[in-house]
Design a protein around this motif. Sequence first.
Motif, short mmCIF file in Angstrom:
data_model
loop_
_atom_site.label_atom_id
_atom_site.label_comp_id
_atom_site.label_asym_id
_atom_site.label_seq_id
_atom_site.Cartn_x
_atom_site.Cartn_y
_atom_site.Cartn_z
N VAL A 1 0.84 -1.20 0.00
CA VAL A 1 0.00 0.00 0.00
C VAL A 1 0.87 1.25 0.00
N ALA A 2 1.92 1.25 0.83
CA ALA A 2 2.81 2.41 0.91
C ALA A 2 3.56 2.64 -0.40
N LEU A 3 4.02 1.56 -1.03
CA LEU A 3 4.77 1.70 -2.28
C LEU A 3 3.87 2.13 -3.44
N VAL A 4 2.62 1.72 -3.43
CA VAL A 4 1.69 2.21 -4.45
C VAL A 4 1.49 3.70 -4.30
N GLU A 5 1.38 4.17 -3.06
CA GLU A 5 1.24 5.59 -2.80
C GLU A 5 2.45 6.36 -3.31
N ARG A 6 3.62 5.75 -3.20
CA ARG A 6 4.87 6.42 -3.59
C ARG A 6 5.11 6.36 -5.10
N HIS A 7 4.87 5.20 -5.70
CA HIS A 7 5.28 5.00 -7.10
C HIS A 7 4.14 5.04 -8.12
N HIS A 8 2.90 4.89 -7.68
CA HIS A 8 1.75 4.91 -8.58
C HIS A 8 1.93 3.95 -9.77
N PRO A 9 2.11 2.67 -9.49
CA PRO A 9 2.28 1.71 -10.60
C PRO A 9 0.98 1.51 -11.36
N ASP A 10 1.12 0.98 -12.58
CA ASP A 10 -0.06 0.65 -13.37
C ASP A 10 -0.72 -0.63 -12.88
N VAL A 11 0.12 -1.59 -12.47
CA VAL A 11 -0.38 -2.91 -12.05
C VAL A 11 0.40 -3.38 -10.83
N VAL A 12 -0.29 -4.01 -9.90
CA VAL A 12 0.34 -4.68 -8.77
C VAL A 12 0.14 -6.18 -8.91
N LEU A 13 1.23 -6.94 -8.86
CA LEU A 13 1.13 -8.40 -8.76
C LEU A 13 1.12 -8.74 -7.28
N MET A 14 -0.01 -9.24 -6.78
CA MET A 14 -0.26 -9.31 -5.34
C MET A 14 -0.37 -10.75 -4.84
N ASP A 15 0.49 -11.12 -3.89
CA ASP A 15 0.31 -12.37 -3.17
C ASP A 15 -0.84 -12.18 -2.19
N LEU A 16 -1.48 -13.28 -1.77
CA LEU A 16 -2.62 -13.16 -0.86
C LEU A 16 -2.25 -13.39 0.59
N ARG A 17 -1.48 -14.41 0.87
CA ARG A 17 -1.18 -14.79 2.26
C ARG A 17 0.10 -14.11 2.70
N MET A 18 -0.04 -12.94 3.34
CA MET A 18 1.12 -12.16 3.79
C MET A 18 0.87 -11.64 5.21
N PRO A 19 1.95 -11.40 5.96
CA PRO A 19 1.79 -10.88 7.33
C PRO A 19 1.38 -9.42 7.33
N ARG A 20 0.98 -8.95 8.53
CA ARG A 20 0.57 -7.56 8.79
C ARG A 20 -0.72 -7.18 8.07
N CYS A 21 -0.72 -7.30 6.75
CA CYS A 21 -1.90 -6.98 5.96
C CYS A 21 -1.93 -7.95 4.79
N ASP A 22 -2.99 -8.77 4.70
CA ASP A 22 -3.00 -9.77 3.63
C ASP A 22 -3.34 -9.12 2.29
N GLY A 23 -3.25 -9.94 1.23
CA GLY A 23 -3.42 -9.41 -0.11
C GLY A 23 -4.81 -8.90 -0.40
N VAL A 24 -5.84 -9.51 0.19
CA VAL A 24 -7.21 -9.06 -0.04
C VAL A 24 -7.41 -7.66 0.54
N GLU A 25 -6.99 -7.45 1.77
CA GLU A 25 -7.14 -6.13 2.39
C GLU A 25 -6.28 -5.09 1.68
N ALA A 26 -5.06 -5.48 1.30
CA ALA A 26 -4.20 -4.55 0.56
C ALA A 26 -4.83 -4.17 -0.77
N THR A 27 -5.42 -5.15 -1.45
CA THR A 27 -6.10 -4.87 -2.73
C THR A 27 -7.25 -3.90 -2.52
N ARG A 28 -8.04 -4.13 -1.48
CA ARG A 28 -9.18 -3.26 -1.20
C ARG A 28 -8.72 -1.82 -0.96
N ARG A 29 -7.65 -1.66 -0.18
CA ARG A 29 -7.15 -0.31 0.14
C ARG A 29 -6.55 0.36 -1.08
#
Length: 231
Positions: free
Chosen positions: A45-73
């Motif tokens: 989420v922080a790096l998207v805010e910084r770099h504004h990429p066109d596409v994120v390749l997102m894993d789902l099972r991650m610590p702190r914030c999983d991929g579903v919640e990160a995708t939603r944000r």
Amino acid sequence: MSGPEVTRVLVADDQTVVREGIVMLLGLLPGIEVVGAAGDGEEAVALVERHHPDVVLMDLRMPRCDGVEATRRIRAAHPETEVVVLTTYADDDSLFPALQAGARGYLTKDAGAEEIARAVADVRSGAAGLSPQVQLRLLERLSEQSGRSGPAAERPATRPGELPDGLTAREAEVLALIAEGLSNAEIAQRLFVSQATVKTHINNLFAKTAVRDRAQAVAYAFRYGITGTQQ
């Protein structure tokens, strides 16, 4: 004269070896520039805010914030950034929450470079970047849900031949082509109209049906039987 368009991609995966491998693989693909790599959803989420990429390749099972919640944000704050899930898991518990959160693509980690590149290109063009296996499971799930819920629960009554929610025949035709996985350019070519006209129809049908994205539009199309085989 400007060169070919480059797609800026961010990779998010908590496994260092996997993350570095994906970054290396993407670096070999023409037209793709990796702008960052995150080890969890919070960092993504922080790096998207910084770099504004066109596409994120997102894993789902991650610590702190999983991929579903990160995708939603990410989709809420940066709707211009598309998300393609790239995960080990292809089960319903992973697939449907990710799509509902706003992911436009879903691949398993055994996907090859060509399949990843195609999914990235698809979501950038407005199509869904779903592997054939995921598309099949999505349609099966929609069919199961329709069968369980029945017409009274899922389909408000309409007169024979009447389209739901005031859709016009052309809007229904565009919706059916979205459900087939066609991009705006492909729909325009199929219907012999401009892409601007296609976008107008899509905006209108999204407003009438209250769907937010193409994944929800596909679900709506199959719920009401608005598909190419039934038009």
